[in-house]
Every structure is written in C-alpha cells, then in structure tokens.
Design a protein around this motif. Structure first.
Motif, short mmCIF file in Angstrom:
data_model
loop_
_atom_site.label_atom_id
_atom_site.label_comp_id
_atom_site.label_asym_id
_atom_site.label_seq_id
_atom_site.Cartn_x
_atom_site.Cartn_y
_atom_site.Cartn_z
N ILE A 66 0.69 7.42 9.17
CA ILE A 66 1.74 6.31 9.25
C ILE A 66 0.85 4.98 9.07
O ILE A 66 -0.19 4.98 9.62
N THR A 67 1.38 4.09 8.23
CA THR A 67 0.69 2.53 8.24
C THR A 67 2.03 1.80 8.45
O THR A 67 3.08 2.03 7.82
N ILE A 68 1.78 0.35 8.77
CA ILE A 68 2.69 -0.58 8.82
C ILE A 68 2.34 -1.71 8.11
O ILE A 68 1.26 -2.24 8.30
N HIS A 69 3.14 -2.37 7.21
CA HIS A 69 2.76 -3.37 6.54
C HIS A 69 3.76 -4.66 6.81
O HIS A 69 4.84 -4.22 6.99
N TRP A 70 3.11 -5.81 6.83
CA TRP A 70 4.02 -7.02 7.09
C TRP A 70 4.19 -7.78 5.81
O TRP A 70 3.27 -8.60 5.51
N TRP A 125 8.94 -6.09 7.54
CA TRP A 125 7.68 -5.13 7.81
C TRP A 125 8.32 -3.66 7.45
O TRP A 125 9.57 -3.31 7.36
N HIS A 126 7.44 -2.85 7.14
CA HIS A 126 7.73 -1.42 6.60
C HIS A 126 6.55 -0.58 6.39
O HIS A 126 5.33 -1.12 6.41
N ALA A 127 6.70 0.64 6.63
CA ALA A 127 5.92 1.84 6.37
C ALA A 127 5.14 1.51 5.15
O ALA A 127 5.79 1.29 4.13
N HIS A 128 3.91 1.59 5.05
CA HIS A 128 3.11 1.63 3.60
C HIS A 128 2.27 2.85 3.66
O HIS A 128 1.19 2.75 3.04
N SER A 129 2.96 4.02 3.85
CA SER A 129 2.33 5.39 3.59
C SER A 129 3.55 6.16 3.09
O SER A 129 4.55 6.40 3.39
#
Length: 616
Positions: free
Chosen positions: A121-125, A168-172
């Motif tokens: 997982i990754t998280i993007h702002w 914000w959201h997952a970016h994967s």
C-alpha cells in the motif's frame, strides 16, 4: 485519535499549542482524547472543551515553537455489507470512507501508516504541494516503494498555501476505491474566517464507486485481459449507494443530511470515483460554488456540479425549500461516452431532511434532481469554464506571464499487440494502452524514481521526455490512420530548472476511442488559463487566455476532443508524478514525471529522505 508529540527542542508548552490548532472553524475539537508526551513523561489527558480553552488562554500568547499533530492510519481488512452482500475491503482505521484530517493553512502533520493488510500500500495526499518533500507524496514506485504488509512508514505532510478541501487516498493499484478520506484545511489562526458568509455547518461529501468483486480482482483481471475493467455495481455518496440500488433503501443504508430551515451549509465535495466523472445536484436547491482544489473561486450559482475524479469542489446551499418535503442529493455519470460509462449509467442518492417537519403533512417520497445526461459534454465544459479565482488583497494570485518552458502534450488512447501471440480483449485482439506524447509509461521496479534520482542510480529512467508530440496530425479528426494507434513504451522524465515558468497545453485526440482525461499534477497547483474544443491553435487560442483571474487547480479534465492550457512555476524541487485520474488510463500508461532541479539556496533544495523510507 490524534497523537501529539514534542520534537527535539520543543517545550511542553509548545506541545500544548497543538491543541489550539486542533480546533475547526466552528470551535469544535477533533478528537476528545489527546496524547501528549515529553522526553521524560507521557500523559493521557481526557480533555473537555472548557479545559482546552483554559490551556489555550494561558499558553497561546507565550509559546514560540511549533509542534506537529500526529495521526495513526492503520490499513486493514474490514467487513462491509453493500448491495445484498458482505465482503472484506481495505480500510483505514476500519472506516469507509476513511477518517477526515482537520488542519490549518501552513500546518505540518505526521501520519504513521501501519500496513496490517495483506498487500502492499501507499498513501497520497492529493493536492498537498509537499514543499521540498516529495518523499511523503506517496505514488507507488514514483516517490517511494510500497509499504509492505506488517511495515510502517511515517509521512510528514507539509501544508503551505492550500486552503479549503483536499483529500488523501491510496496510490497503489486501484486500492483507493476504499482507502480514501477528506482533508479540511481551515484558514490560519488569527485569520479565522472564510471569504464568504460563515455557514451554519459543513460536511464532507465523498462520491465514489462500489464493486461486488474485490477491487484487487477487478484490477488484475483488467491488466491480464488487456481490455476495459468491469463497470462498478453502484455509485456511492459517503460510502452508501442510496435508494435506487438493491438492499440499499433501508434507513441505515442511505446517507442523510439533517438541516434547519433558513440556514446555509457548506458541502465539501470530493470525487473519488475510479473510472468516471460525475454530475451532482440537490433537488429544488441551487448551489453556490465558492472553491475548488483548496483555492477560493469567485462565487457563482448553478443547478448542477460537474466534478472529475481527483477534483474537490466547495459549494454552499441554503435550506430554503418546503420543510415538509424530503429532497435527494444525487450523483450520476458525466461526460464520457465509452461503453464502460454507458454500462454504469446509474444514480446514487442521499437525503436532505429538514428538522422540525410537520409530520402530519410531510411527504415521504423524496424529490429527485434532474441531472444532465451522461453524454452531455457541453454541460460539463460549460460548468468548468465558469471557474475564476477570487483575487482580492487577502487572496492574491501570481500567474506566470513570461514563459520559459512551453510544452504541448497529446493525451491519447492507444493499443499494443497482445504478447505471446495470444488474443486480448482490446480492439481487434489488442491490449488497450494510453500515452502522453506517444510514450506509454512503464511503472519502474524494483526501485522508485525519486530514490534513483536522489542517489544517481543510472539506468532507472531516461530524461528525454519530448516537449512536443513526435508527429503532427489532425488530433481530433473523425478517422485516424492505424499507425497512430501504437505508442512507444518507456520511462522518460522531463527535467525543469528551478523556478522556471511553465506552460503546458494538453491536447485530447480521437485515436482509438476519444475520451476526456482528468489530468493531475503532483507537487503543484496550476492556473488553468484556457480551455477549448477541437485542435489548439497557438496563434488564435492563446490570445483568449485568461491571465487575470484563472482558477488554481491540481486536477483538470481535458475535454473530449478538446484542449486545456495550464501555467505554473517550477518552484518545488523533487520528482513529481503527472497522470490521468481515470485509474484505468493511469494503469495503461497515461503518466509521466517531472524532475524539478534544486535551487541555489538551502531553502530551495529538496529535503533529505527520512530514515524509514520503505524498502523495495
């Protein structure tokens, strides 16, 4: 739960200052429990409002240090029931949508992301410029390797000039289907007011999609087949499909908003839909648009909203209709005539409920708004074209006038041969692809681009991304020659000098299957100085550019067979991703990245990496 921690050199008094920052504009505190720690002592304080105000009054005038709010995001599988079935979905802290972050302009917060799920997982702002700090931006294999199951990554989220609504959201892969939440950025302390009448209350409204299948299977099936992904089974408002879907019409299964007659409310709209743009409206109520992408707009009144994936729009509405009626707010598909969109031509609803209704005479059937048709591209473009920056002494703008770097990017649908002489589900047995300037982006592995750039690892990427398309042709002609369908594949980045004034014209094309493209640029907001249909004419169209009050956005939809012109100043060093926010288009290659070089002074240079960067 917010965790507040002192950092090196900060006093206990400075730590208490964070309590002050935790207030929102209505005097509410999020949340009730706060963790405070010094180097020698940890205190758990259950604070009521009176105690918080007492501490603020005592200490707000004497502290001189800055403390950072700290959030914990636990990514985990959680069972949720929708559309007559229950399945496990990936969530943050067990909630869907995920928790809302409340900050003030210029704050820095730390988010500890714990991956207790079963996949990376990754998280993007989204929309946070992250000044000099691309390390916490979040896109997988662009600025970081993913957070692996069982691992943790602490992300510093640096807010600067943003004010309003972001998210914000997952970016994967496509995990943002369920891993997402709103970010509300209030004005700085001491300037605690909006440039419009203060609303009675405000609410995040997150629009999305729901699949009965696991989103990981939807993603993998689409990548393996080479064709379009299956359409979602429902649209959602704040995670709920609404009354028009199976097993969704019970009182607990539709989002409800209770209002008082005569009061005005601020709705903070976020479009988290993966594959479609949306129209939004409230029955019998007009909407006053006041902001978008954490930037204020000149207010204008409309009957409907057109919002692309990735965009945020702030609207005011006044509860001034017959209080004995119920009213639907509704969202439906907008502005893209692909088969995927036609298949998902449904409507999600929530209910506006007036308090103190006359129960003997009230209507039990909500009134429904009329939304534009899904293929009404004119209504979508007309809405976006009304955006103008507020521009006053408190909200100045700085549109680049003298452009040093001009670029022209074609954004196209494409096809690629199916590998190993097999047949894929794209046109004529091909694989669907997308490109920017005829380059279909290949996701790098096993290292991310930012680390490769920072540590000067050779061979990870090229720096020859073209400023202009390799071929000139009639971009929006009804019929295109077949040789235009196949792009090159690669990892080419564009290098920009620090502080360069940049102009990009995005040109949609009619190759394979014309579509709109919501383009999102990480690390920057940009001024949208022009929009039009057909082919961009550099001699005529640039004369019509709005350089007086263009809107400041981070995501903007290139119209179907049309163009968009943007300008920004490359004043944020690092590696920054740019991509279409239709997730299928992003996965197929409608992506690229900029390298913004360091400036000459320490405060114009990229920060060093944090010690806990996730390994590949």
């Amino acid at each position: 739960m917010i965790r507040l921690q002192t950092y090196a050199g900060l006093s206990f008094v400075a730590t208490l200052a964070v309590i002050y920052h935790a207030f929102n504009s209505r005097g509410q505190f999020y949340p009730a429990m706060v963790y405070l720690s010094t180097s020698k002592i940890s205190l758990v304080l259950l604070l009521n409002m009176g105690l918080v105000i007492m501490w603020v009054l005592v200490f707000v005038g004497i502290f001189h240090s800055e403390a950072w709010a700290r959030y914990s995001f636990v990514v985990e599988e959680t069972p949720y029931t929708r559309l007559c079935g229950t399945k496990n979905i990936l969530t943050v802290n067990g909630t869907f949508p995920g928790p809302t972050l409340y900050v003030r302009r210029g704050d820095t917060v730390v988010v500890d992301v714990y991956n207790k799920g079963t996949r990376n997982i990754t998280i993007h702002w989204h929309g946070v410029k992250q000044s000099r700090n691309p390390w916490s931006d979040g896109p997988e294999y662009i600025t970081q390797c993913p957070i692996q199951p069982g691992a943790k990554f602490s992300q510093n989220i640096i807010f600067s000039t943003e004010e309003g609504t972001l998210w914000w959201h997952a970016h994967s892969e496509w995990d943002r289907a369920t891993v997402h939440g709103a970010i509300i950025i209030y004005p700085k302390n001491g300037t605690d007011h909006y440039p419009f009448p203060k609303p009675h209350a405000e609410f995040p409204i997150i629009l999305g999609e729901w699949w009965k299948q696991d989103i990981d299977k939807v993603y993998n099936d689409a990548i393996q087949s080479g064709g379009d992904p299956v359409a979602s089974d429902a649209l959602t408002i704040n995670g709920q499909p609404g009354d028009f879907y199976p097993c969704s019409s019970k009182s607990a299964d539709t989002f409800k908003l209770k209002v008082d007659f005569g009061k005005t409310y601020l709705l903070r709209l976020v479009n988290n839909a993966l594959q479609i743009s949306l129209y939004f409206a409230i029955a019998n109520h007009t909407l006053a648009v006041v902001g978008s992408d954490a930037s204020y707009l000149k207010p204008f009144v409309t009957d409907y909203i057109s919002i692309s994936p990735g965009q945020t729009i702030d609207v005011l509405f006044t509860a001034n209709q017959n209080p004995n009626h119920l009213y639907y707010m509704a969202a439906g598909v907008s502005s893209d005539a692909t088969p995927l969109v036609v298949e998902n031509n449904t409507t999600t609803t929530a209910i506006i409920h007036y308090n103190n209704q006359n129960h003997t005479s009230r209507s039990t059937t909500p009134l429904i708004p009329k939304l534009p048709s899904y293929d009404d591209t004119i209504s979508s473009v007309n809405f976006t074209s009304r955006f103008r920056s507020l521009v006053d002494k408190n909200h100045p703008i700085d549109v680049p006038k003298h452009i040093r770097k001009r670029m022209f990017f074609t954004v196209s649908m494409n096809t690629l041969p199916c590998p190993n002489d097999t047949s894929c589900q794209g046109p004529n047995g091909s694989r669907l692809a997308t490109s920017v300037n005829n380059i279909s982006f290949v996701t790098p592995t096993p290292i991310d681009l930012l680390e490769a750039y920072y540590y000067q690892i050779k061979g990870a990427f090229g720096v020859k991304f073209p400023s202009f398309p390799p071929l000139k042709f009639n971009f929006t002609a009804e019929d295109q020659p077949s040789y235009l369908e196949t792009p090159k594949r690669g990892i080419e980045l564009k290098v920009l000098k620090y502080n360069a004034s940049v102009q990009i014209v995005f040109q949609g094309t009619s190759i394979v299957d014309p579509s709109e493209h919501p383009m999102h640029l990480h690390g920057f907001s940009f001024y949208v100085v022009g929009i039009g249909s057909g082919n961009f004419d550099k001699h005529k169209d640039r004369l019509k550019f709005n350089l007086v009050d263009p809107p400041l956005q981070n995501t903007i939809a290139v119209p179907l067979n049309g163009w968009i012109a943007i300008r920004f100043k490359a004043d944020n060093p690092g590696v920054w991703f740019m991509h279409c926010h239709f997730d299928r288009h992003m996965s197929w290659g409608m992506d690229m990245a900029f390298i913004v070089k360091n400036g000459k002074t320490p405060n114009t240079q990229m920060l060093p990496p944090p010690p806990d960067m996730p390994p590949c």
